[in-house]
Design a protein around this motif. Sequence first.
Motif, PDB file in Angstrom:
ATOM      1  N   LEU A 387     -36.132 -12.932   3.471  1.00 29.03           N
ATOM      2  CA  LEU A 387     -36.925 -12.024   2.640  1.00 29.03           C
ATOM      3  C   LEU A 387     -36.102 -11.390   1.521  1.00 29.03           C
ATOM      4  N   GLY A 388     -34.917 -10.911   1.827  1.00 30.27           N
ATOM      5  CA  GLY A 388     -34.116 -10.267   0.786  1.00 30.27           C
ATOM      6  C   GLY A 388     -34.813  -9.040   0.258  1.00 30.27           C
ATOM      7  N   ALA A 389     -34.500  -8.703  -0.965  1.00 29.32           N
ATOM      8  CA  ALA A 389     -35.138  -7.540  -1.597  1.00 29.32           C
ATOM      9  C   ALA A 389     -36.589  -7.843  -1.871  1.00 29.32           C
ATOM     10  N   TYR A 390     -37.440  -6.813  -1.772  1.00 32.57           N
ATOM     11  CA  TYR A 390     -38.885  -7.059  -1.905  1.00 32.57           C
ATOM     12  C   TYR A 390     -39.250  -7.623  -3.266  1.00 32.57           C
ATOM     13  N   SER A 391     -38.544  -7.209  -4.303  1.00 31.04           N
ATOM     14  CA  SER A 391     -38.894  -7.678  -5.644  1.00 31.04           C
ATOM     15  C   SER A 391     -38.750  -9.177  -5.774  1.00 31.04           C
ATOM     16  N   GLN A 392     -37.905  -9.788  -4.946  1.00 31.55           N
ATOM     17  CA  GLN A 392     -37.715 -11.234  -5.024  1.00 31.55           C
ATOM     18  C   GLN A 392     -38.863 -11.985  -4.375  1.00 31.55           C
ATOM     19  N   LEU A 393     -39.685 -11.289  -3.596  1.00 33.05           N
ATOM     20  CA  LEU A 393     -40.817 -11.948  -2.945  1.00 33.05           C
ATOM     21  C   LEU A 393     -42.009 -12.084  -3.874  1.00 33.05           C
ATOM     22  N   LEU A 394     -42.000 -11.287  -4.944  1.00 30.20           N
ATOM     23  CA  LEU A 394     -43.190 -11.189  -5.758  1.00 30.20           C
ATOM     24  C   LEU A 394     -43.298 -12.327  -6.745  1.00 30.20           C
ATOM     25  N   ASN A 395     -44.531 -12.694  -7.044  1.00 28.01           N
ATOM     26  CA  ASN A 395     -44.777 -13.744  -8.017  1.00 28.01           C
ATOM     27  C   ASN A 395     -45.168 -13.081  -9.323  1.00 28.01           C
ATOM     28  N   GLY A 396     -44.331 -13.131 -10.305  1.00 25.09           N
ATOM     29  CA  GLY A 396     -44.621 -12.477 -11.568  1.00 25.09           C
ATOM     30  C   GLY A 396     -43.799 -11.223 -11.719  1.00 25.09           C
ATOM     31  N   PRO A 397     -43.731 -10.691 -12.896  1.00 29.00           N
ATOM     32  CA  PRO A 397     -42.891  -9.536 -13.175  1.00 29.00           C
ATOM     33  C   PRO A 397     -43.453  -8.273 -12.563  1.00 29.00           C
ATOM     34  N   THR A 398     -42.577  -7.342 -12.216  1.00 31.66           N
ATOM     35  CA  THR A 398     -43.024  -6.060 -11.691  1.00 31.66           C
ATOM     36  C   THR A 398     -43.560  -5.212 -12.827  1.00 31.66           C
ATOM     37  N   THR A 399     -44.365  -4.228 -12.447  1.00 32.83           N
ATOM     38  CA  THR A 399     -45.010  -3.402 -13.462  1.00 32.83           C
ATOM     39  C   THR A 399     -44.780  -1.950 -13.122  1.00 32.83           C
ATOM     40  N   ASP A 400     -44.421  -1.176 -14.060  1.00 25.97           N
ATOM     41  CA  ASP A 400     -44.281   0.260 -13.815  1.00 25.97           C
ATOM     42  C   ASP A 400     -45.348   1.014 -14.582  1.00 25.97           C
ATOM     43  N   ALA A 401     -45.452   2.308 -14.246  1.00 24.38           N
ATOM     44  CA  ALA A 401     -46.535   3.102 -14.809  1.00 24.38           C
ATOM     45  C   ALA A 401     -46.414   3.235 -16.307  1.00 24.38           C
ATOM     46  N   ALA A 402     -45.178   3.343 -16.783  1.00 21.63           N
ATOM     47  CA  ALA A 402     -44.993   3.545 -18.215  1.00 21.63           C
ATOM     48  C   ALA A 402     -45.471   2.357 -19.018  1.00 21.63           C
ATOM     49  N   ALA A 403     -45.331   1.147 -18.442  1.00 20.19           N
ATOM     50  CA  ALA A 403     -45.709  -0.059 -19.177  1.00 20.19           C
ATOM     51  C   ALA A 403     -47.198  -0.345 -19.075  1.00 20.19           C
ATOM     52  N   SER A 404     -47.935   0.382 -18.190  1.00 21.75           N
ATOM     53  CA  SER A 404     -49.331   0.030 -17.954  1.00 21.75           C
ATOM     54  C   SER A 404     -50.226   1.256 -17.962  1.00 21.75           C
ATOM     55  N   LYS A 405     -50.020   2.141 -18.901  1.00 22.19           N
ATOM     56  CA  LYS A 405     -50.821   3.360 -18.929  1.00 22.19           C
ATOM     57  C   LYS A 405     -52.292   3.059 -19.143  1.00 22.19           C
ATOM     58  N   ASP A 406     -52.568   1.995 -19.877  1.00 22.53           N
ATOM     59  CA  ASP A 406     -53.960   1.675 -20.182  1.00 22.53           C
ATOM     60  C   ASP A 406     -54.613   0.822 -19.097  1.00 22.53           C
ATOM     61  N   GLU A 407     -53.820   0.352 -18.146  1.00 24.92           N
ATOM     62  CA  GLU A 407     -54.355  -0.525 -17.107  1.00 24.92           C
ATOM     63  C   GLU A 407     -54.570   0.274 -15.829  1.00 24.92           C
ATOM     64  N   LEU A 408     -55.791   0.314 -15.322  1.00 27.64           N
ATOM     65  CA  LEU A 408     -56.099   1.084 -14.132  1.00 27.64           C
ATOM     66  C   LEU A 408     -55.906   0.229 -12.888  1.00 27.64           C
ATOM     67  N   HIS A 409     -55.243   0.786 -11.913  1.00 25.58           N
ATOM     68  CA  HIS A 409     -55.049   0.117 -10.636  1.00 25.58           C
ATOM     69  C   HIS A 409     -55.601   1.012  -9.539  1.00 25.58           C
ATOM     70  N   PRO A 410     -56.359   0.460  -8.591  1.00 21.54           N
ATOM     71  CA  PRO A 410     -56.965   1.285  -7.536  1.00 21.54           C
ATOM     72  C   PRO A 410     -55.956   2.120  -6.756  1.00 21.54           C
ATOM     73  N   LEU A 411     -54.783   1.564  -6.502  1.00 20.13           N
ATOM     74  CA  LEU A 411     -53.775   2.290  -5.731  1.00 20.13           C
ATOM     75  C   LEU A 411     -52.783   3.033  -6.639  1.00 20.13           C
ATOM     76  N   GLY A 412     -53.000   3.006  -7.932  1.00 21.03           N
ATOM     77  CA  GLY A 412     -52.186   3.782  -8.854  1.00 21.03           C
ATOM     78  C   GLY A 412     -50.743   3.309  -8.950  1.00 21.03           C
ATOM     79  N   PHE A 413     -49.841   4.268  -9.188  1.00 19.13           N
ATOM     80  CA  PHE A 413     -48.434   3.952  -9.385  1.00 19.13           C
ATOM     81  C   PHE A 413     -47.567   4.826  -8.497  1.00 19.13           C
TER      82      PHE A 413
END
Length: 601
Positions: A387-413
């Motif tokens: 497994l290693g670090a969790y970020s290595q498990l993900l498919n696609g780039p990670t997203t932070d709140a600052a980069a996605s202010k206009d994008e709403l996510h049900p679970l937020g940031f």
Amino acid sequence: MSKIQQLPNHLINQIAAGEVVERPASVVKELVENSLDAGATSIDIDIESGGLKLIRIVDNGTGIEKQDLSLALSRHATSKIHHLEDLEAINSLGFRGEALPSIASVSRLSIISKTAEEEHGWKIEARNAADPEPVSSPQNGTTITVRDLFYNVPARKKFLRTERTEFNHIESLFKTLALSNPKVAMRLVHNRKTVYQLPANASETEYQHRLKRLCGQEFASSLIAIDAEVEGLGLQGWVAMPTFSRSQADMQYFFVNQRIIKDKVVSHAIRQAYQDVLFHGRHPAFVLYLSIDPRQVDVNVHPQKHEVRFRNSRQVHDFLYRSLHHALADIQPEQQVNSPAFALNTAHAGVDTTHTLQQESINFETTATPRYYRGESAPSFKVGEPLGAYSQLLNGPTTDAAASKDELHPLGFAIAQLKGIYILAENEAGLVLVDMHAAHERIVYERLKQHTFNEGIISQPLLVPLTLNVSQSEAELVENQAHELSRYGLKLERLSHEQIRVREIPALLKNADIEKLVRDVLSDWLEYGQSQRVEESSNEILSTMACHGSVRANRSLSIEEMNALLRDIEQTERSGQCNHGRPTWKQLSLEQLDNLFLRGQ
């Protein structure tokens, strides 16, 4: 004198009453079903002393003509079937013609009825056996009054419970009848006090209010709409989210062509659909309506018509399982955020959250979109991958709140990590608390299942084939269903009338109890027309692998990794619960936070 004698009619009716009339609720059921068969759109149920003193049913149905009143009190006299072909395709709730004479034999029964063609109504009393008498009746329909139930059968009366208990049975039955007939206005009165007054529902919104009235606000706000149809089978209704579960099976309503039934095939299919999202010992809640060709179901298999027999039980089982399995998999976090089932219970902290659970309107709409597990190609995932670090498990780039202010996510940031166990996130509704191990466990589990599904079940030959003694029916099953069984990784062959040989088993289950597995599979197949034992056993192993392969407690995650985990939760099927049925996240609304600090008070 001959030892075998023809029984008198009165005794025959009392014997029949022993099957049909178990308690006051049985009387109410039979009489209300007669009203529904008569096309009633309004039914009043008046009860006194739990039904022992008085049961009165008033309807506005078609009524009974004068010349039919006496015949209605005769055994096996009915207007609902006339030929054998009618019995094979029953569309009415009643059909045997036993209810009225059976009830009349253990009570003081009278009938007042008026049809649209008659100027006045007619009354008949069962105990007098006299001709009907004319009475003034302002409305069309039928009024049946049952007094002093079991007055002449004291032995039966001794087995009844208290007045409160007997009325509870009637109330439970009333809920069932009201849910199955939303277009019928119903009223229930006990000891001259109105318990329920339900208007006829002309729209789905009105029916939603009836559902809330009968089953409660929290249940009504935690529902997933079901609407499926295939090959002459239709399934409509609602199932509760897995997080709204019960300690007992007391909120389960299943109707076949508007008839409430209890069936082992139906129960098994629903349990299978909920198998890895319910905490052990809990029961799902649902209101479901199955429509099916009356010729494909036999309702004449139980004295009180509680059970049915499907002509193609395997087809029904598969249809129910797949419909509910897909619906549960398609639950979106945005549907769960506003559900009381996902709300953090702050009652123990002395906070009044009543108003937060009462919404002005209930949203029964489900617009869930299928996730990549059943549409787009699933992300590659190797079962044995470290497994290693969790970020290595993900498919696609990670997203932070600052980069996605206009994008709403049900679970937020994510905003912080608490004690290396919980993720604190901010969303539109307020604060989200996430159990990161439980959430990641579900994500890994679903990926493992998808990997196994894509690869297929790999069989492994036994070094020494296992010979088992089975019943003749099980041996015939192995011979006739060998190809189907092979799809589950089981290669079985019949040796004799009551003996089979196991040659191959699923590789994933090489350490399982082979004999028990095979016997359970064959038993399920004979009972339900199929078996999920192999899948269940495989999933148990995958669940264990996921538990050991997911992020552990006290693991420090960066904000980017926590946000990536939140996005994965939003994209994973059944992510509201871990593999063991525990919740993976909870919502604390801004209103609840305000209440904690007495803001606005």
